[in-house]
Scaffold this motif. Structure first.
Motif, short mmCIF file in Angstrom:
data_model
loop_
_atom_site.label_atom_id
_atom_site.label_comp_id
_atom_site.label_asym_id
_atom_site.label_seq_id
_atom_site.Cartn_x
_atom_site.Cartn_y
_atom_site.Cartn_z
N CYS A 109 0.83 -1.20 0.00
CA CYS A 109 0.00 0.00 0.00
C CYS A 109 0.87 1.25 0.00
O CYS A 109 0.77 2.10 0.89
CB CYS A 109 -0.95 -0.04 1.19
N GLY A 110 1.73 1.37 -1.01
CA GLY A 110 2.53 2.58 -1.20
C GLY A 110 1.81 3.50 -2.17
O GLY A 110 0.58 3.57 -2.17
N LYS A 111 2.58 4.18 -3.03
CA LYS A 111 1.97 5.19 -3.93
C LYS A 111 1.00 4.53 -4.91
O LYS A 111 -0.13 4.97 -5.07
CB LYS A 111 3.08 5.96 -4.68
N VAL A 112 1.45 3.46 -5.58
CA VAL A 112 0.57 2.79 -6.54
C VAL A 112 -0.57 2.07 -5.81
O VAL A 112 -1.74 2.14 -6.21
CB VAL A 112 1.36 1.78 -7.42
N GLY A 113 -0.23 1.39 -4.70
CA GLY A 113 -1.24 0.66 -3.93
C GLY A 113 -2.38 1.57 -3.47
O GLY A 113 -3.55 1.20 -3.53
N LYS A 114 -2.04 2.77 -3.02
CA LYS A 114 -3.09 3.71 -2.54
C LYS A 114 -4.00 4.12 -3.70
O LYS A 114 -5.21 4.27 -3.53
CB LYS A 114 -2.46 4.92 -1.87
N GLU A 115 -3.41 4.29 -4.89
CA GLU A 115 -4.25 4.62 -6.07
C GLU A 115 -5.15 3.42 -6.40
O GLU A 115 -6.29 3.59 -6.81
CB GLU A 115 -3.38 4.97 -7.29
N ILE A 116 -4.62 2.20 -6.23
CA ILE A 116 -5.44 1.01 -6.47
C ILE A 116 -6.61 0.98 -5.50
O ILE A 116 -7.75 0.70 -5.89
CB ILE A 116 -4.58 -0.28 -6.36
N VAL A 117 -6.34 1.30 -4.23
CA VAL A 117 -7.41 1.33 -3.23
C VAL A 117 -8.51 2.32 -3.67
O VAL A 117 -9.70 2.00 -3.64
CB VAL A 117 -6.86 1.72 -1.83
N ASN A 118 -8.10 3.52 -4.12
CA ASN A 118 -9.09 4.52 -4.56
C ASN A 118 -9.94 3.98 -5.71
O ASN A 118 -11.16 4.14 -5.74
CB ASN A 118 -8.40 5.80 -5.05
N GLU A 119 -9.25 3.34 -6.67
CA GLU A 119 -9.97 2.80 -7.84
C GLU A 119 -10.93 1.68 -7.41
O GLU A 119 -12.06 1.60 -7.88
CB GLU A 119 -8.98 2.23 -8.88
N LEU A 120 -10.45 0.80 -6.52
CA LEU A 120 -11.30 -0.32 -6.07
C LEU A 120 -12.50 0.20 -5.28
O LEU A 120 -13.60 -0.36 -5.37
CB LEU A 120 -10.48 -1.30 -5.21
N GLN A 121 -12.29 1.28 -4.53
CA GLN A 121 -13.41 1.87 -3.78
C GLN A 121 -14.49 2.37 -4.74
O GLN A 121 -15.68 2.19 -4.52
CB GLN A 121 -12.92 3.03 -2.92
N ARG A 122 -14.01 3.01 -5.85
CA ARG A 122 -14.95 3.50 -6.86
C ARG A 122 -15.77 2.36 -7.46
O ARG A 122 -16.89 2.55 -7.90
CB ARG A 122 -14.19 4.22 -7.97
N LYS A 123 -15.18 1.15 -7.48
CA LYS A 123 -15.87 -0.01 -8.06
C LYS A 123 -16.66 -0.77 -7.00
O LYS A 123 -17.16 -1.86 -7.24
CB LYS A 123 -14.86 -0.99 -8.68
N ASN A 124 -16.67 -0.23 -5.76
CA ASN A 124 -17.39 -0.86 -4.64
C ASN A 124 -16.91 -2.28 -4.33
O ASN A 124 -17.71 -3.15 -3.97
CB ASN A 124 -18.90 -0.87 -4.89
N ALA A 125 -15.61 -2.50 -4.50
CA ALA A 125 -15.05 -3.81 -4.14
C ALA A 125 -14.92 -3.89 -2.62
O ALA A 125 -14.92 -2.87 -1.92
CB ALA A 125 -13.70 -3.98 -4.80
N ASP A 126 -14.82 -5.11 -2.13
CA ASP A 126 -14.64 -5.36 -0.69
C ASP A 126 -13.13 -5.53 -0.47
O ASP A 126 -12.57 -6.59 -0.74
CB ASP A 126 -15.44 -6.63 -0.36
N ILE A 127 -12.48 -4.46 0.04
CA ILE A 127 -11.00 -4.40 0.03
C ILE A 127 -10.40 -4.86 1.36
O ILE A 127 -10.84 -4.46 2.43
CB ILE A 127 -10.54 -2.94 -0.22
N VAL A 128 -9.37 -5.70 1.24
CA VAL A 128 -8.55 -6.06 2.41
C VAL A 128 -7.11 -5.65 2.05
O VAL A 128 -6.69 -5.86 0.91
CB VAL A 128 -8.61 -7.58 2.69
N VAL A 129 -6.40 -5.06 3.01
CA VAL A 129 -5.07 -4.54 2.71
C VAL A 129 -4.00 -5.28 3.50
O VAL A 129 -4.17 -5.55 4.69
CB VAL A 129 -5.00 -3.03 3.07
N HIS A 130 -2.90 -5.63 2.82
CA HIS A 130 -1.75 -6.20 3.51
C HIS A 130 -0.50 -5.44 3.10
O HIS A 130 -0.32 -5.11 1.92
CB HIS A 130 -1.58 -7.69 3.16
N ASP A 131 0.36 -5.15 4.06
CA ASP A 131 1.66 -4.53 3.75
C ASP A 131 2.64 -5.03 4.80
O ASP A 131 2.25 -5.26 5.96
CB ASP A 131 1.54 -2.99 3.82
N LYS A 132 3.89 -5.22 4.41
CA LYS A 132 4.86 -5.71 5.40
C LYS A 132 5.25 -4.62 6.40
O LYS A 132 5.78 -4.91 7.47
CB LYS A 132 6.11 -6.27 4.70
N ASN A 133 4.94 -3.37 6.04
CA ASN A 133 5.25 -2.25 6.92
C ASN A 133 4.08 -2.01 7.89
O ASN A 133 2.99 -1.63 7.48
CB ASN A 133 5.50 -1.01 6.05
N LYS A 134 4.37 -2.24 9.20
CA LYS A 134 3.32 -2.16 10.22
C LYS A 134 2.64 -0.80 10.27
O LYS A 134 1.42 -0.70 10.42
CB LYS A 134 3.96 -2.45 11.59
#
Ligand SMILES: NC(=O)c1ccc[n+]([C@@H]2O[C@H](COP(=O)([O-])OP(=O)(O)OC[C@H]3O[C@@H](n4cnc5c(N)ncnc54)[C@H](O)[C@@H]3O)[C@@H](O)[C@H]2O)c1
Length: 269
Positions: free
Chosen positions: A158-183
Motif C-alpha cells: 500500500c505505497g503510492k501505486v497501492g493507494k491509487e489502487i485502493v481509490n480505484e477499487l473503492q470507486r468499483k465498490n469492491a470489498d477491500i482487504v489490505v496487507h503490507d509488510k510495513n506495520k
C-alpha cells in the motif's frame, strides 16, 4: 518506485502483439478497450483522439540517467495503439522543444521520481502511478467478468501505486482487504477504516489479489489460493520462479505497457 532494468523491458517493442494476446486471454480486454475503461473515455472518442494527437517521447538524462529501451518501449506501446508517436533525437529541454516543433500535442517523460504524460494543448498532467493503478484495476475487472462490486480483493503493498489502487477499487465498490509488510502502513489503513491482513501466512485465503509491492521473489506457491488470480504491476514480480511457473496463466504482470496505454488515454481526455 523500483528503477527499471533494460533487460526487463527490451523485448516490449518486438513482443507487444504477444503481450496483447496474453492480456486478452486473461482479461477479455485489448489495450484499447482496457485504456478506454480505465480512463472512462468511450472507445470511439479514444479512437478519434488517437488520430488527432501526435505524441513525443522525450529521453531524460538527469539523475541516474536514461534507462536503455525505455523511450523506445513507450513509443512502441503508443504506436501499437495507433498513435503517431516518436522518440525525440534530442534529450531533456531540447527534446521538449523538438517534440513541440514536430507537432506533438502530448509528451511523455520520466526521471527517477516521476513518469508523466502532458497534454500541451489541454494542460492535462497524467501520473503513471494513477494510470497504472487504474489499468490494473480494469484488468482485474475484466478477469472477474466485468464487475468488482462486493468482490473480496486483497491488495498487497500500500505505497503510492497501492493507494491509487485502493481509490480505484473503492470507486468499483469492491470489498477491500489490505496487507503490507510495513506495520505503520497497515496501522494507517486500519485507522482509515480498512480491513487489514496482518499475517502473510493468510494470503492463501484470498482468491483475488492485487499486488503493488516493490520487492521480488517472496511469494511462494504454497502461500497462494489454488484458484488465485493476481493482477500485479509490482517490480520486480513478487512470485518466485516456482510460483510463477505454476500460476502464470492466472497472473497478469507487466513492466510498462498497461500503464503507458492508460496514460495516453487519460492524456486525451
Ligand atoms: N508495472 C508498471 O507499469 C509500474 C508502474 C508504476 C510502478 N510500478 C512498480 O510498482 C511497485 C509499487 O510502486 P510504489 O511507487 O507504490 O512503491 P512504494 O515503495 O511507494 O510502495 C511499495 C509498498 O509495498 C510494500 N511492500 C514491499 N514489499 C512487500 C512485501 N514483500 N510484502 C508486503 N508489502 C510489501 C512496502 O512496504 C510499500 O508500502 C514498485 O515496484 C514500482 O516500481 C510498476
Amino acid at each position: 518506485m523500483t528503477r527499471l532494468i533494460e533487460d526487463w523491458i527490451k523485448d516490449i517493442r518486438d513482443d507487444i502483439e504477444k503481450y496483447e494476446e496474453k492480456l486478452v486471454e486473461k482479461t477479455g480486454l485489448n489495450f484499447l478497450s482496457l485504456a478506454s475503461n480505465a480512463s472512462n473515455i468511450p472507445i470511439d472518442d479514444l479512437l478519434a483522439s488517437i488520430k488527432e494527437n501526435k505524441i513525443g517521447v522525450i529521453p531524460i538524462t538527469s539523475g541516474k540517467g536514461i534507462i536503455g529501451s525505455f523511450a523506445s518501449s513507450v513509443e512502441a506501446v503508443l504506436r501499437f495503439m495507433g498513435f503517431d508517436a516518436f522518440v525525440t533525437v534530442d534529450t531533456d529541454v531540447a527534446g521538449m522543444y523538438e517534440a513541440h516543433q514536430r507537432g506533438a500535442a502530448i509528451i511523455f517523460l520520466a526521471d527517477d521520481k516521476k513518469f508523466i504524460a502532458i497534454n500541451l494543448k489541454k494542460n492535462i498532467f497524467v501520473d503513471n502511478d494513477l494510470a497504472t493503478a487504474a489499468g490494473f484495476v480494469s484488468a482485474m475487472e475484466g478477469a472477474a467478468g466485468g464487475n468488482l462490486k462486493d468482490m473480496e480483493i486483497l491488495l498487497i503493498g500500500c505505497g503510492k501505486v497501492g493507494k491509487e489502487i485502493v481509490n480505484e477499487l473503492q470507486r468499483k465498490n469492491a470489498d477491500i482487504v489490505v496487507h503490507d509488510k510495513n506495520k505503520s502502513v497497515l496501522e494507517e489503513m486500519e485507522r482509515k477504516g480498512f480491513r487489514v491482513l496482518k499475517d502473510s501466512n493468510h494470503i492463501k485465503k484470498y482468491r483475488w489479489i492485487m499486488d503493488a509491492t516493490s520487492t521480488g521473489n517472496w511469494l511462494k506457491k504454497d502461500m497462494l489460493h489454488p484458484a488465485v488470480f493476481i493482477a500485479t504491476p509490482g517490480v520486480p514480480i513478487s512470485l518466485d520462479f516456482e510460483a510463477y511457473k505454476h500460476y502464470k496463466d492466472r497472473v497478469l504482470h507487466d513492466y510498462l505497457p498497461i500503464g503507458v496505454a492508460v496514460m495516453a488515454a487519460m492524456a486525451c481526455k
